[in-house]
Enzyme design. Structure first.
Site, PDB file in Angstrom:
ATOM      1  N   ASP A 265       0.885  -1.155   0.000  1.00  0.00           N
ATOM      2  CA  ASP A 265       0.000   0.000   0.000  1.00  0.00           C
ATOM      3  C   ASP A 265       0.933   1.218   0.000  1.00  0.00           C
ATOM      4  O   ASP A 265       2.118   1.119   0.342  1.00  0.00           O
ATOM      5  CB  ASP A 265      -0.950   0.007   1.207  1.00  0.00           C
TER       6      ASP A 265
HETATM    7  C1  BGC Z   1      -4.923   3.209  -0.119  1.00  0.00           C
HETATM    8  C2  BGC Z   1      -4.928   2.221  -1.262  1.00  0.00           C
HETATM    9  C3  BGC Z   1      -4.730   2.953  -2.548  1.00  0.00           C
HETATM   10  C4  BGC Z   1      -3.418   3.712  -2.479  1.00  0.00           C
HETATM   11  C5  BGC Z   1      -3.072   4.504  -3.728  1.00  0.00           C
HETATM   12  C6  BGC Z   1      -3.694   4.092  -0.139  1.00  0.00           C
HETATM   13  O1  BGC Z   1      -3.767   5.089   0.792  1.00  0.00           O
HETATM   14  O2  BGC Z   1      -5.008   2.532   1.102  1.00  0.00           O
HETATM   15  O3  BGC Z   1      -6.115   1.494  -1.273  1.00  0.00           O
HETATM   16  O4  BGC Z   1      -4.756   2.063  -3.618  1.00  0.00           O
HETATM   17  O5  BGC Z   1      -3.485   4.639  -1.415  1.00  0.00           O
HETATM   18  O6  BGC Z   1      -3.920   5.582  -3.874  1.00  0.00           O
END
Ligand code: BGC
Length: 737
Positions: A265
């Site tokens: 993530d």
């Molecule tokens: C989220 C993800 C997301 C990523 C990119 C993170 O903060 O938890 O689900 O895909 O950001 O935007």
């Protein structure tokens, strides 16, 4: 130029033109087996080039191998549509004018259809949009289990039941990936709340892990064939999930045979050694505080960039880790960005709007109806629509799933199109969609909006209330959890007063979460709608007017109050967790264990406000007498359940036949019953069909921690067949030998 580049260049220049042959290298040959292509590419790459594959070099891009013509990976959120372009190197939207998309219904809505064919249509359609936008990896779908109604991100997931989520996630992935776009299934694992998501250390029994929290991920990998997985922000057993040995090495690769790439993530990596050794492949979003702030660090400072290279060079980390990771990323590249057979895709097409509409139509759940619904459009009714969600663009906000839509049908616009002149009162106000923040709404503002709506309600024939939650901070929004179970901004009082002023009120809320309904007895009809994307208004208006007969069923329970769920009743350590004296190092224990959602409510004999699996129709269905092809089941066998079901009403409609298994003679505590299979059946008025559902031994098993394996205790089980977890129509004994 770096030294290494100079060496390569000198070598190339030394090769005389006569030695260059026209033979296609294996890694470029689409017809060669993928593992041969991976080995060939690896053999040609320097360590620097391999390391470059393993971390971001833009906010949503990771590098390819430019020298070898191996393209980069372009990623995008996900999961309800393709997010608008973000600047290469900061978090602002890039302001492109060609990136408006179809917003598809939120994944909670997809789960509420209980229709795997619609999941396939969803994956196909969103995959075509991703392809058209030039994306290789779509960051979704999400399958974290709905453990508490306060989780701000439940709307991006598929509900509280592992069977439902597992069945629904597979076709999405399969169809998405046919476009040469990888699914990145998130957030692996145990990211079941947003509060403290970056650091909370989750403790959970193996039994709950394997029975509740892992099955949908396992199905995504084993049956869906997902090409990538996103690690979660939180810790599990003291180690961050993005480089957690047990989750990624032992379970994901060891037990499930995953051969794709693990992506963090954004900002989920924390340590070079752990990232190197514990199964991570691509590090994204580090040093940016996940989402907002930039810093002096560059991409080469990532844990899996120069610090990793340094440790490889001084021998403190083995080369084998590098080759394994680079191989995983190359495999992902060959499947996506370097896949010459992929289609070109399409964007915001009529077909995609129709897909979004079809999913929305089947997602809306009729929770209560004393006959007031559907509304007759020919009766010249004087209709008042109340509520902010009737006019709001609910694709905005919510965090990373935010979408820039090409078109948006709001409920008010769609209802007005059907009924002609519809009156509208806002009723309440919520403020702007802001990540991690909320606007303070003065009580006087709420009071005057309420008074205006209530006065208008007195003069209307029918009031249609369209409120609920939205994607503001502390609502259905990433990074924060909800603060309360009740509806915000004074809506309970508003609905109560509206119902007093006009008992002919239909409540049609939009949310991705359950909420309390203190007004339930004073309203004649309640519809649960979700974030349905572009076609929200169209689906809602068609259900309200009866053009579409509702067939959605709840993918999670609505408890009467939070403490009815063991996750909450077990206290702070269970939810939201406890931090140390400085407010740091939060940790939590899933004391509720396997008793999540209806498993919790039923175990404690607590009546829910709305049960899991519940959903009414404008027609009626009669379940006939079920039968089994055999009343005994043995290892390696299946038995088939046959159930006649008839539409006994006057309108075509669909019912969801749900099969739960009860084990009343177990040596370990088991839920009262558990969903193990389901089938959605479409029936014309008067039509009868026989539904066939296969039952196999795995549906009877529990996870035995002492042997780390699934176990079935011989003896009697009961198959309970119903239309919801609380509406069981028939049962059959089944003997396991
Ligand atoms: C989220 C993800 C997301 C990523 C990119 C993170 O903060 O938890 O689900 O895909 O950001 O935007």
């Amino acid at each position: 130029m770096k030294l290494i580049d100079k060496v390569i260049l000198a070598g190339l220049l030394a090769v005389s033109a006569t030695t260059v042959t026209a033979v296609t290298p294996v890694y470029l040959n689409d017809d060669a087996p993928i593992e041969e292509r991976v080995s060939d590419a690896l053999a040609r790459m320097t360590d620097e080039e391999k390391v470059a594959l393993l971390h971001a070099y833009g906010k949503f891009a990771s590098s390819g191998v430019p020298r070898l013509g191996i393209p980069q990976l372009m990623m995008s959120d996900g999961p309800h549509g393709v997010r608008a372009e973000i600047n290469w190197n900061d978090w602002k939207y890039a302001g492109w004018t060609c990136d408006s998309v179809t917003a598809f219904p939120a994944l909670t809505a997809l789960a509420a259809t209980w229709n795997p064919e619609l999941s396939a249509l969803y994956g196909k359609s969103v995959g075509e949009e991703a392809r058209y936008r030039g994306k290789d990896v779509l960051l979704g779908p999400g399958v974290n289990i709905y453990r508490t109604p306060l989780n701000g991100r439940n709307f991006e997931y598929m509900g509280e039941d592992p069977c439902l989520a597992s069945v629904m996630v597979v076709p999405y992935i399969q169809e998405l990936q046919k476009n040469g776009v990888a699914a990145c299934v998130k957030h692996f694992a145990l990211n079941n709340q947003e509060q403290w998501r970056g650091e909370i250390d989750v403790k959970v029994s193996d039994r709950a892990l394997y029975e509740i929290y892992l099955p949908a991920f396992k199905a995504a990998v084993e049956r869906g064939g997902a090409w990538s997985i996103m690690g979660a922000y939180n810790k599990y057993d003291g180690e961050h999930a993005c480089h957690n040995h047990r989750l990624l090495v032992d379970i994901l690769r060891g037990e499930w045979g995953f051969d794709g790439a693990v992506i963090t993530d954004w900002g989920g990596a924390h340590d070079t050694d752990q990232a190197a050794l514990n199964g991570l492949d691509i590090e994204m979003g580090s040093y940016t505080n996940g989402l907002t702030s930039e810093s002096k660090f560059g991409y080469e400072d990532y844990f899996l960039a120069d610090p990793y290279l340094k440790k490889l060079r001084d021998g403190s980390l083995p080369d084998s880790t590098l080759n394994a990771k680079a191989a995983n990323v190359l495999r992902l590249i060959f499947r996506t960005s370097m896949n010459r057979h992929k289609p070109f895709g399409s964007l915001a097409s009529p077909e995609h709007y129709a897909a979004a509409k079809a999913i929305g139509d089947e997602a809306i759940v009729l929770l209560k109806n004393n006959g007031v619904l559907p509304l007759d459009t020919t009766r010249n009714l004087n209709i008042l629509v109340v509520g902010e969600n009737a006019t709001r663009n609910l694709n905005e906000g919510g965090g990373s799933s935010d979408l820039k839509v090409k078109d948006m049908f709001t409920p008010l616009a769609s209802l007005s199109a059907r009924f002609g002149n519809v009156k509208y009162a806002q009723g309440y106000i919520s403020g702007r969609p802001r990540y991690g923040k909320e606007d303070l709404i003065p009580q006087s503002t709420l009071d005057s909006l309420r008074a205006e709506a209530v006065a208008l309600a007195r003069e209307a024939d029918v009031v249609i209330y369209i409120g609920g939650l939205n994607k503001n901070g502390f609502q259905d929004c990433e990074s924060t959890d909800r603060r309360e179970y009740n509806l915000p901004w004074g809506q309970d009082r508003l609905i109560t007063e509206l119902a007093e002023a006009n008992p002919n009120i239909i409540v049609a809320n939009i949310s991705g979460n359950a909420y309390a309904m203190p007004w339930i007895d004073s309203v004649p009809a309640v519809l649960q709608s979700w974030y349905l994307g572009t076609m929200t208004g169209e689906s809602m208006a068609d259900v309200i007017t009866g053009k579409v007969n509702p067939s959605g069923h709840l993918p999670f329970s609505f408890p009467m109050k939070l403490d009815d769920l063991r996750a909450h009743a077990a206290g702070e350590l269970s939810y939201p967790g406890v931090a140390d004296a400085e407010g740091k190092n939060p940790r939590q224990e899933y004391i509720d264990d396997i008793f999540v959602g209806y498993r919790s409510l039923e175990k404690d004999s607590i009546k829910p406000l709305m049960p899991f699996g519940h959903g009414l129709s404008y027609t009626t269905f009669e379940f006939g007498r079920p039968s089994l092809s055999s009343s005994t089941l043995r290892e390696g066998q299946t038995v088939t359940l046959a159930l006649p079901i008839s539409n006994t009403g006057r309108q075509a409609g669909a019912e969801v036949v749900q099969v739960y298994v009860a084990d009343n003679h177990s040596s370990v505590p088991r839920p009262v019953k558990e969903l193990k299979a389901f089938s959605k059946v479409y029936l014309e008025p008067g039509q009868t069909k026989i539904v066939h559902i296969d039952i196999d031994p795995s549906m009877l098993a529990y996870f035995d921690e002492s042997t780390h394996s699934w176990k079935i205790e011989p003896g009697r089980f009961d198959l309970l067949i119903g239309s919801s977890s609380a509406d069981v129509r028939a049962s059959l004994p089944l003997e396991y030998r």
